[in-house]
Structures are given as C-alpha cells and as structure tokens.
Design a protein around this motif. Structure first.
Motif, PDB file in Angstrom:
ATOM      1  N   VAL A 180      71.248  36.336  72.647  1.00  0.00           N
ATOM      2  CA  VAL A 180      70.728  35.127  73.033  1.00  0.00           C
ATOM      3  C   VAL A 180      70.574  34.232  71.888  1.00  0.00           C
ATOM      4  CG1 VAL A 180      68.702  33.865  73.980  1.00  0.00           C
ATOM      5  CG2 VAL A 180      69.394  36.145  75.193  1.00  0.00           C
ATOM      6  N   ALA A 181      70.122  34.857  70.986  1.00  0.00           N
ATOM      7  CA  ALA A 181      69.919  34.184  69.501  1.00  0.00           C
ATOM      8  C   ALA A 181      71.441  33.674  69.057  1.00  0.00           C
ATOM      9  CB  ALA A 181      69.325  34.745  68.509  1.00  0.00           C
ATOM     10  N   PHE A 182      72.506  34.488  69.255  1.00  0.00           N
ATOM     11  CA  PHE A 182      73.916  34.320  68.718  1.00  0.00           C
ATOM     12  C   PHE A 182      74.413  33.325  69.747  1.00  0.00           C
ATOM     13  CE2 PHE A 182      78.599  35.007  69.130  1.00  0.00           C
ATOM     14  CZ  PHE A 182      78.757  34.994  67.564  1.00  0.00           C
ATOM     15  N   CYS A 183      74.117  33.270  70.823  1.00  0.00           N
ATOM     16  CA  CYS A 183      74.848  32.344  71.738  1.00  0.00           C
ATOM     17  C   CYS A 183      74.408  30.972  71.714  1.00  0.00           C
ATOM     18  CB  CYS A 183      74.769  32.884  73.138  1.00  0.00           C
ATOM     19  SG  CYS A 183      75.584  34.443  73.681  1.00  0.00           S
ATOM     20  N   VAL A 184      73.109  30.856  71.455  1.00  0.00           N
ATOM     21  CA  VAL A 184      72.421  29.425  71.466  1.00  0.00           C
ATOM     22  C   VAL A 184      72.615  28.919  70.127  1.00  0.00           C
ATOM     23  CG1 VAL A 184      69.934  28.313  71.163  1.00  0.00           C
ATOM     24  CG2 VAL A 184      70.363  30.174  72.812  1.00  0.00           C
ATOM     25  N   SER A 185      72.707  29.866  68.968  1.00  0.00           N
ATOM     26  CA  SER A 185      73.132  29.155  67.693  1.00  0.00           C
ATOM     27  C   SER A 185      74.565  28.712  67.805  1.00  0.00           C
ATOM     28  CB  SER A 185      72.905  30.276  66.567  1.00  0.00           C
ATOM     29  OG  SER A 185      73.284  29.826  65.370  1.00  0.00           O
ATOM     30  N   PHE A 186      75.437  29.578  68.176  1.00  0.00           N
ATOM     31  CA  PHE A 186      76.915  29.261  68.413  1.00  0.00           C
ATOM     32  C   PHE A 186      76.978  27.930  69.041  1.00  0.00           C
ATOM     33  CE2 PHE A 186      80.886  29.458  70.532  1.00  0.00           C
ATOM     34  CZ  PHE A 186      81.694  29.444  69.143  1.00  0.00           C
ATOM     35  N   VAL A 187      76.622  27.793  70.315  1.00  0.00           N
ATOM     36  CA  VAL A 187      76.516  26.526  71.087  1.00  0.00           C
ATOM     37  C   VAL A 187      75.864  25.240  70.476  1.00  0.00           C
ATOM     38  CG1 VAL A 187      75.999  25.508  73.152  1.00  0.00           C
ATOM     39  CG2 VAL A 187      76.628  27.692  73.243  1.00  0.00           C
ATOM     40  N   LEU A 188      74.728  25.509  69.677  1.00  0.00           N
ATOM     41  CA  LEU A 188      74.272  24.290  69.179  1.00  0.00           C
ATOM     42  C   LEU A 188      75.196  23.925  67.935  1.00  0.00           C
ATOM     43  CD1 LEU A 188      70.534  25.407  69.214  1.00  0.00           C
ATOM     44  CD2 LEU A 188      71.570  23.354  70.699  1.00  0.00           C
ATOM     45  N   SER A 189      75.477  24.902  67.099  1.00  0.00           N
ATOM     46  CA  SER A 189      76.225  24.483  65.818  1.00  0.00           C
ATOM     47  C   SER A 189      77.659  24.003  66.487  1.00  0.00           C
ATOM     48  CB  SER A 189      76.627  25.692  65.274  1.00  0.00           C
ATOM     49  OG  SER A 189      75.345  26.404  64.567  1.00  0.00           O
ATOM     50  N   LEU A 190      78.363  24.237  67.486  1.00  0.00           N
ATOM     51  CA  LEU A 190      79.495  23.835  67.964  1.00  0.00           C
ATOM     52  C   LEU A 190      79.422  22.370  68.249  1.00  0.00           C
ATOM     53  CD1 LEU A 190      82.598  24.346  68.541  1.00  0.00           C
ATOM     54  CD2 LEU A 190      81.932  25.166  70.754  1.00  0.00           C
ATOM     55  N   LEU A 191      78.219  22.183  68.977  1.00  0.00           N
ATOM     56  CA  LEU A 191      77.720  20.634  69.376  1.00  0.00           C
ATOM     57  C   LEU A 191      77.608  19.686  68.311  1.00  0.00           C
ATOM     58  CD1 LEU A 191      75.781  21.524  72.636  1.00  0.00           C
ATOM     59  CD2 LEU A 191      78.182  20.424  72.580  1.00  0.00           C
ATOM     60  N   LEU A 192      77.140  20.548  67.269  1.00  0.00           N
ATOM     61  CA  LEU A 192      76.477  19.525  66.000  1.00  0.00           C
ATOM     62  C   LEU A 192      77.817  19.362  64.974  1.00  0.00           C
ATOM     63  CD1 LEU A 192      73.383  20.891  65.442  1.00  0.00           C
ATOM     64  CD2 LEU A 192      73.867  18.787  66.536  1.00  0.00           C
ATOM     65  N   SER A 193      78.596  20.680  64.768  1.00  0.00           N
ATOM     66  CA  SER A 193      79.606  20.388  63.905  1.00  0.00           C
ATOM     67  C   SER A 193      81.006  20.315  64.515  1.00  0.00           C
ATOM     68  CB  SER A 193      79.787  21.563  63.048  1.00  0.00           C
ATOM     69  OG  SER A 193      79.900  22.593  63.876  1.00  0.00           O
ATOM     70  N   GLN A 194      81.291  20.441  65.642  1.00  0.00           N
ATOM     71  CA  GLN A 194      82.568  20.210  66.344  1.00  0.00           C
ATOM     72  C   GLN A 194      83.445  21.177  65.763  1.00  0.00           C
ATOM     73  OE1 GLN A 194      83.019  18.430  69.132  1.00  0.00           O
ATOM     74  NE2 GLN A 194      80.748  17.684  68.807  1.00  0.00           N
ATOM     75  N   GLY A 195      83.057  22.488  65.070  1.00  0.00           N
ATOM     76  CA  GLY A 195      84.110  23.512  64.524  1.00  0.00           C
ATOM     77  C   GLY A 195      83.659  24.741  65.017  1.00  0.00           C
ATOM     78  N   ILE A 196      84.547  25.505  65.188  1.00  0.00           N
ATOM     79  CA  ILE A 196      84.501  26.692  65.965  1.00  0.00           C
ATOM     80  C   ILE A 196      83.802  27.748  64.730  1.00  0.00           C
ATOM     81  CG2 ILE A 196      85.273  28.879  67.039  1.00  0.00           C
ATOM     82  CD1 ILE A 196      87.146  27.111  68.623  1.00  0.00           C
ATOM     83  N   LYS A 197      84.542  27.760  63.711  1.00  0.00           N
ATOM     84  CA  LYS A 197      84.241  28.640  62.665  1.00  0.00           C
ATOM     85  C   LYS A 197      82.911  28.238  61.735  1.00  0.00           C
ATOM     86  CE  LYS A 197      85.888  30.012  58.070  1.00  0.00           C
ATOM     87  NZ  LYS A 197      87.146  29.768  57.006  1.00  0.00           N
ATOM     88  N   ALA A 198      82.407  27.090  61.927  1.00  0.00           N
ATOM     89  CA  ALA A 198      80.986  26.670  61.504  1.00  0.00           C
ATOM     90  C   ALA A 198      80.009  27.218  62.506  1.00  0.00           C
ATOM     91  CB  ALA A 198      81.023  25.213  60.955  1.00  0.00           C
ATOM     92  N   ALA A 199      80.599  26.887  63.745  1.00  0.00           N
ATOM     93  CA  ALA A 199      79.537  27.347  64.709  1.00  0.00           C
ATOM     94  C   ALA A 199      79.433  29.037  64.772  1.00  0.00           C
ATOM     95  CB  ALA A 199      79.857  26.889  66.266  1.00  0.00           C
ATOM     96  N   PHE A 200      80.475  29.389  64.505  1.00  0.00           N
ATOM     97  CA  PHE A 200      80.595  31.096  64.408  1.00  0.00           C
ATOM     98  C   PHE A 200      79.582  31.688  63.210  1.00  0.00           C
ATOM     99  CE2 PHE A 200      82.318  35.295  63.478  1.00  0.00           C
ATOM    100  CZ  PHE A 200      82.131  35.959  64.662  1.00  0.00           C
ATOM    101  N   LEU A 201      79.822  31.121  62.006  1.00  0.00           N
ATOM    102  CA  LEU A 201      79.053  31.405  60.898  1.00  0.00           C
ATOM    103  C   LEU A 201      77.628  31.044  61.240  1.00  0.00           C
ATOM    104  CD1 LEU A 201      81.416  30.071  57.991  1.00  0.00           C
ATOM    105  CD2 LEU A 201      80.920  32.413  58.935  1.00  0.00           C
ATOM    106  N   ALA A 202      77.461  30.032  61.695  1.00  0.00           N
ATOM    107  CA  ALA A 202      75.768  29.689  62.139  1.00  0.00           C
ATOM    108  C   ALA A 202      75.535  30.737  63.026  1.00  0.00           C
ATOM    109  CB  ALA A 202      75.739  28.317  62.433  1.00  0.00           C
ATOM    110  N   ALA A 203      76.020  31.072  64.043  1.00  0.00           N
ATOM    111  CA  ALA A 203      75.615  32.018  64.880  1.00  0.00           C
ATOM    112  C   ALA A 203      75.414  33.174  64.265  1.00  0.00           C
ATOM    113  CB  ALA A 203      76.600  32.142  65.974  1.00  0.00           C
ATOM    114  N   LEU A 204      76.355  33.692  63.456  1.00  0.00           N
ATOM    115  CA  LEU A 204      76.267  35.124  62.675  1.00  0.00           C
ATOM    116  C   LEU A 204      75.017  34.914  61.592  1.00  0.00           C
ATOM    117  CD1 LEU A 204      80.029  35.611  61.507  1.00  0.00           C
ATOM    118  CD2 LEU A 204      78.624  36.981  63.353  1.00  0.00           C
ATOM    119  N   ILE A 205      74.875  33.805  61.066  1.00  0.00           N
ATOM    120  CA  ILE A 205      73.377  33.826  60.416  1.00  0.00           C
ATOM    121  C   ILE A 205      72.077  33.819  61.351  1.00  0.00           C
ATOM    122  CG2 ILE A 205      71.948  32.105  58.638  1.00  0.00           C
ATOM    123  CD1 ILE A 205      74.724  31.267  57.621  1.00  0.00           C
ATOM    124  N   ALA A 206      72.176  33.113  62.260  1.00  0.00           N
ATOM    125  CA  ALA A 206      70.896  33.397  63.388  1.00  0.00           C
ATOM    126  C   ALA A 206      70.777  34.565  63.785  1.00  0.00           C
ATOM    127  CB  ALA A 206      71.296  32.378  64.328  1.00  0.00           C
TER     128      ALA A 206
END
Length: 288
Positions: free
Chosen positions: A11-37
């Motif tokens: 749940v934390a990975f998915c939520v972090s990925f979705v939020l990061s993707l919406l904020l940064s508009q980048g899949i890689k950054a969103a993926f990294l943010a999800a991994l950090i989360a």
C-alpha cells in the motif's frame, strides 16, 4: 503478522508511486520515491510494532501484577471464607446449644412458676392459720389475764386466811400454855432449872408464841444443810407457803426479841447469828 507487513509495504509503495507520479510527472522519479517510501513505511511499522510491543508488555506486566494480586486476594478470600465457614459452624453449634439451654430454661421457668403458685397457696393458707392462731392467742391472753387477776385475788384471800389462821393458832397455843403452865410449873422448874437459866426470858416468850409448823421450820433450818425441801413439805402439809412461815417467825422474833432471826440466803434460809442459833438449839432440846 507477515501478511500484514507485506500488505502495508504494498500500500505504501502504490500510494507513494501514484503521488510522486502525479507531482513529478516522471515514472522513474515516482518509482524511486515509491522505493524510498517502502523502507520508511516498514521502519515506521517496525517502530509502531515495537512501541505496541512495549505497551502490550507493560499492559501484560500490569495484568500479571493484577492477576497475582487477584490470586493473593483469592487465597485470602478463600481463607476468609474457610474462617467464616468455621465461624458459622461454631455459631450454629452455639445457637443449637443456646436453643437447648433456652428450652431447658423454659421448662425450669414453668416448674418455678408452678412452685411459686404452690408457695403462694401455702402462704395464703399459712397467713390464714396465723390469723386464726393470733386470734386464739389473743383469747388465751385474755383468759390468762383474767386468771392472773383471779389468782391475785385468791392470793390476797389466801394470805388473809393464813394470817388469820396463824393468829388463831397462836392464840390457841397461848391459851393452852396458860392452861397447862400452873399444873407443870413446879415440875418444869425442877427438871429444867439448869437449861432455862441459860435462856433469856424473851426467847422463852418467842418460843411460846410459835405454832407447830413454825417450830418444825426452825428445826429444819437448824438440823438440815439444805432445808428447802423440808420447809416446802411442811408448808404444803399446813396448806401455806414457805415464805409466809419464815415471815411469821421473823415477825414473832421482832415482837419478842427485837430482831429477825432468819435470813434468806442465796440458796436457802439460814440463821446467821451464832448466839441466836445456840438459843434456838437449846429451846429445841427443851421441846424434845
């Protein structure tokens, strides 16, 4: 527990990925943010679990303390209940004993009441008997009072009759002596010259006035150690009293000699004067 952790990480990975993707508009950054989360949420989960463990341990420790305290209380309560049961048993025994004692007291009370009623009846009977006896005693006392009065009257009459009797006997004896004296004067003078010379004339006059009973009393006093019985016998034979005979002798002695010759001792009458006693003995010898 492990399934819950993986679910939380997912749940934390998915939520972090979705939020990061919406904020940064980048899949890689969103993926990294999800991994950090993911580790962050895992660490947070671990911290939360640790804190919960500590809290649960504290709760468990507190519960264990309460359980031990409750167990101690349970033991104390059990001991107290056993003590109360024993006390209740003793109380029941005492109550049973007191009930038996009470029943016994009821029986005794009933017997005492019956005995009291019997005593009351006897007391009433005795009171009535006492009243009757008091009335009878009063009647006897009244009769006794009248008899005592009659006795006093009879005593006075007897004393008067005895005094008159003594006077008559004395007068009769005096007349007899006057009648016999002229005939026996010569013979008496010849035979008794020596003894009469030792006896005063007043003693001769005294003896001449004595009655036969009075002479017997004088003889008993002179010859007997305790003349009471003989004097009483003499008085009864002449229907008089010993005191009257002794008083009559003393009265004649006072009239002729000028003194009494008989005294009432502590036990019996006596002639205390030696001279009087010697004269009376001489006179009694002459009379014999």
């Amino acid at each position: 527990m492990l399934k819950n952790r993986w679910l939380l990480v997912s749940v934390a990975f998915c939520v972090s990925f979705v939020l990061s993707l919406l904020l940064s508009q980048g899949i890689k950054a969103a993926f990294l943010a999800a991994l950090i989360a993911v580790p962050a949420s895992y660490c947070g989960t671990i911290a939360v679990n640790w804190q919960q463990r500590i809290r649960r341990k504290r709760v468990v420790t507190a519960l264990e303390v309460e359980i031990r305290q409750l167990e101690n209380w349970g033991v104390q309560l059990y001991d107290y209940l056993e003590l109360m049961a024993a006390e209740q048993e003793r109380t029941e025994i005492q109550i049973s004993f007191l009930k038996r004692q009470l029943n016994h007291l009821y029986v005794q009370t009933g017997e005492q009441q019956k005995y009291k009623q019997q005593l009351d009846r006897e007391l009433v009977y005795l009171s009535e008997q006492r009243r009757l006896l008091e009335e009878e005693v009063h009647q006897w006392e009244t009769q006794l009072y009248h008899l005592e009065q009659q006795k006093e009257e009879l005593d006075l009459s007897l004393r008067s009759l005895l005094a008159e009797k003594h006077k008559i006997e004395s007068d009769l004896q005096h007349l007899q002596l006057q009648t016999v004296a002229p005939q026996t004067e010569t013979t008496q003078t010849e035979t008794d010259a020596k003894p009469s010379a030792t006896i005063p004339d007043e003693w001769t006059d005294f003896v001449a006035q004595l009655t036969n009973s009075e002479l017997q009393v004088l003889k008993a006093i002179v010859e007997l150690e305790n003349p009471n019985a003989e004097i009483k016998k003499i008085a009864e034979s002449y229907i008089t009293m010993p005191e009257l005979l002794i008083d009559a002798i003393n009265e004649r002695a006072i009239a002729t000699i000028g003194d009494i010759i008989i005294e009432q001792g502590s036990l019996f009458p006596v002639i205390p004067e030696t001279e009087y006693l010697a004269n009376i003995r001489e006179i009694l010898k002459l009379k014999e």
